[in-house]
Design an enzyme around this catalytic site. Structure first.
Site: not given
Length: 828
Positions: A255, A320, A337, A417, A514
């Site tokens: 990232k 999420r 995740k 995005r 994030k």
């Protein structure tokens, strides 16, 4: 901020204006300082050179005449007060500049749109001729003849599209630089004249929003056309839906942060190698197609999911709910995740399943069981039984975790995005997230945000969400670039990817999250452990151009671009600074471009000869740190002082014990500092610089000393594997072994002589003392390291002083023993 140009090294760096007193800067001879006015002049693109904001003229209007002439006794006389006539004159000039810039931007945007439409017709015509050609003959040409497209036509189309891409890039830079110029001149006006113009002119900017044009629609069209031309009419086909068929997948992700000034340029660079992954190729692109929203869950009392993801503990999870598009979509993805350590031999995995929006509340509250969710899917048979079983098991595990551990929605992330990927080919996937925003979803402070619902309904995708109070929202200042690669062992990523991530356009931020950033910023009273990148939020990530990398027109070298700074340059002594020549930036001739390409090819050959080069994260990890102090300080010292003060108020043994510990610790630090003076420090050797072009390399990593806010700590990622525990144990056992040897020597001196003497007692005592001290040191060191490993603290796990002290003590003991023995024999 100032742009500092060193004439001896031809290097440009950023310098804060606070290095010296007001109007005085500490720069060595041979250094040129560029302020915004000079940067504006040096960044001029020839096509737009007569349409930039007249910054110097507007700046001159802000200077009223002097009250008295300059003399030796009064070298800087006062200026006349700013009047209403001066204000009217300045506003008229400012309006003219705004009209000029807005008109040019509007005309150029229309021109680019027409050029794209024309190119689209030409590409469609070539593709139609390609599809309608007959079978190939023996010579490889179309049997039906002369209308088949040739390689020259594709090359000309590619050149035209490259020229349009360069036009979009130049327009974006033109807009960005002028917008910054208007902001700076208004700020300068308000500070110098004391007449506040900023709110009034903000309304004028909204009436002529030349800076608000979104080029995403043009980028999507250009990407599609360029992909067709690049593949000579045979683009890769496959599933390119946003959700697609993504079930459980594994990628290596890196990232980066991208400054808003460089977002358009990064997009244009990527689309020349990868097409934009559109949501639905059959429909026209809309802004909401790129919107992605996620609701993150956590325990609002413990925030254990946040802490687990921050510390990267084995098995750390993130839960999420995500959807693509607006608030009216029916399909919601429930995702989990899971982080896996490298030593486990497994990879971190993201798994998810789809659910209807109307069923989300019942599922998260436990009223709807997973078996009922997948009952319809089993009957329809659109998925395999194995896939449905995996999804159902995942749903059971997520539901159990939410109900058992009290997970609730705490944070929302929203962004637009732009994804770049070949359809049905996930080997290289690059995504750029802009307008990143984090919003609170909890009800902790008594304010009902989401209520009993799984998400709040007072906002949608209407960025920047101006209706929300400041304490409920965090607008991230940068775009986030994610480079996701699926490569074989030993296989390097494409060269253009390596050049992009090593360029001045991006800033590497490994392991940025994030969820972690949003939770840390939105809950300052509840989060005590901060991610390592938080101190970097106050640092401008823009860098001067360090290599010829960027958008270029066909047949010309890469256009170098400069980034501007947002700091003010308000000193009246600005004009006294030395400036570079006021020449227009012209693209370099072809021979220079050939030299650059040759140098780059030589660099690539050298890299391949050396083997696999390091990627950006590996290079960051390989940089030496300053060992005199950790990279980040926490508030441990403040906490100790507070604890000592509390103990003093109580009195008695608790106070005296803490006081003794404090002074003992200070004495130990001073002792180690004294020994450190004996430790030789290596000094770097300066290499002579020559006039030849140095190979393109990445920016050097600078280590800075940060201190966490009071009551908080900075968490530095520490990689812990099982062998680290064993290494600490082996070191401890080695110390024990040497301590036993020394104790054995002491016992031998005392017990195996013909007759114990005073000298043997003294020698045995010295060796015994060294053995005892080494035992105590080894135990303390082992306990300290074990605690640091368990808590994943960023300490220095190597020992610079212990072995040296042990060897010195042994040397002294042996010398004393020899001296005493020689004296006892009357030899000295």
């Amino acid at each position: 901020m100032l742009i500092v140009h060193d004439l001896s090294t031809s290097a440009r760096t950023w310098q804060p204006q606070t290095l010296g007193p007001r109007g005085r800067y500490k720069f060595k001879p041979g250094v040129v300082v560029m302020k915004f006015g000079e940067q504006l002049r040096s960044s001029v693109i020839r096509e737009y050179q007569w349409y930039y904001i007249a910054y110097d003229e507007l700046k001159a209007l802000l200077k009223t005449p002097l009250v008295a002439p300059r003399t030796k006794e009064n070298p800087r006389p006062a200026r006349r007060e700013w009047t209403e006539e001066d204000e009217s004159r300045f506003i008229d000039a400012l309006e003219q500049e705004l009209d000029k810039v807005h008109t040019k931007q509007k005309v150029k945007a229309i021109e680019i749109g027409r050029r794209i439409s024309s190119a689209e017709r030409e590409v469609n015509d070539v593709v139609a001729r390609l599809d309608s050609r007959g079978p190939l003959g023996r010579d490889g040409n179309a049997a039906s003849g002369e209308d088949a497209p040739t390689e020259e036509e594709f090359m000309m189309l590619e050149e035209d599209l490259s020229d349009i891409i360069a036009d979009v890039h130049d327009l974006a830079k033109f807009v960005q630089l002028n917008y910054t110029g208007f902001q700076k001149i208004i700020k300068k006006h308000d500070k110098r004249t004391k007449w506040v113009l900023k709110p009034v002119f903000a309304a004028r900017l909204k009436a002529k929003p030349f800076f608000k044009d979104n080029y995403d629609a043009d980028i999507v069209k250009l990407s599609k056309l360029y992909d067709i031309v690049r593949t000579r009419g045979h683009p890769v086909k496959g599933d390119s839906a946003a959700g697609g068929s993504q079930g459980s997948f594994i990628r290596n992700t890196t990232k980066y942060w991208v400054h808003p000034d460089n977002v358009t340029e990064v997009k244009l660079l990527i689309l020349k190698h990868l097409p934009v992954l559109v949501f639905n190729a059959s429909k026209e692109f809309e802004t909401k197609d790129s919107a992605i929203t996620s609701i993150y869950y956590d325990n609002p009392e413990k925030f254990d999911l946040y802490e687990g993801r921050l510390k990267k503990t084995e098995g750390a999870e993130a839960i999420r709910l995500r959807w693509y598009g607006g608030m009216d979509v029916e399909q919601i993805f429930v995702e989990r995740k899971t982080h896996r350590e490298d030593w486990t031999g497994e990879k971190s995995v993201k798994a998810r399943f789809g659910i209807k929006e109307k069923n989300v509340n019942a599922f998260m509250k436990g009223d709807l069981l997973p078996a009922a969710i997948f009952e319809k899917a089993r009957k329809e048979g659109k998925k395999s039984a194995k896939q449905i079983d995996e999804d159902e098991r995942l749903a059971k595990e997520i539901q159990y975790s939410v109900l058992k551990k009290g997970y609730e929605p705490v944070c929302r992330s929203f962004y637009n995005r732009t994804a770049f990927q070949l359809p049905a080919d996930a080997r290289v996937r690059i995504s750029l997230d802009t307008e990143l925003t984090m919003v609170r979803e909890d009800n902790l402070d008594g304010k009902l945000r989401s209520g009993d619902n799984w998400r709040r309904m007072d906002i949608g995708i209407d960025w920047p969400f101006s209706q929300l109070p400041p304490q409920d929202i965090e607008r991230f200042p940068y775009a986030v670039l994610e480079v996701k690669l699926q490569t074989q062992v030993g296989q390097e990523p494409p060269e253009w990817v390596r050049e992009l991530v090593a360029s001045h356009l991006v800033e590497a931020v490994p392991k940025f999250s994030k969820f972690i950033h949003g939770t840390a910023t939105l809950f300052p009273d509840r989060i005590k452990l901060l991610p390592y990148w938080m101190p970097q939020m106050d640092i401008d990530i823009r860098k001067p151009v360090t290599s010829h990398f960027g958008i270029s027109r066909p047949g010309q070298s890469t256009l170098t671009t400069t980034s501007d700074d947002d700091e003010d340059d308000d000193d009246d002594s600005d004009d006294e600074l030395v400036e570079v020549s006021h020449s227009t930036l012209i693209r370099e001739p072809d021979d220079r471009a050939h030299q650059l390409r040759t140098a780059r090819e030589d660099r690539d050959l050298q890299d391949r000869a050396r083997g696999n080069a390091l990627d950006i994260e590996e290079e960051l990890a390989s940089q030496p740190l300053n060992e005199d102090y950790p990279l980040y300080d926490s508030d441990d010292e403040d906490a100790e002082n507070e604890a000592l003060e509390e103990a003093r108020q109580v009195g008695g043994w608790p106070y005296y014990s803490k006081l003794v510990k404090k002074y003992a610790k200070q004495a130990g630090v001073q002792t180690l500092r004294a020994f450190s003076l004996l430790n030789p420090v290596p000094r770097p050797t300066e290499m002579p610089s020559n006039g030849s072009m140095a190979p393109i390399r990445r920016d050097q990593v600078q280590t800075k000393h940060f201190k966490a806010p009071k009551g908080k700590k900075i968490h530095v990622p520490v990689r812990v594997e099982p062998k680290v525990y064993f290494a600490a144990e082996r070191t401890f056992l080695s110390w024990l072994e040497y301590s036993i040897y020394i104790g054995t020597i002491a016992a031998t001196l005392l017990n195996f002589g013909s007759k114990p003497t005073t000298m043997s007692f003294v020698a045995a005592g010295v060796f015994s003392l060294v053995a005892i001290l080494s035992l105590i040191y080894s135990v303390v060191t082992y306990l300290y390291r074990s605690q640091a490993i368990r808590t994943r603290r960023a300490i220095k796990y190597h020992d610079k002083y212990g072995p040296t002290i042990l060897c010195a003590a042994l040397f002294v003991a042996i010398v004393l023993n020899a001296v005493f023995e020689l004296k006892s024999r009357d030899l000295i």
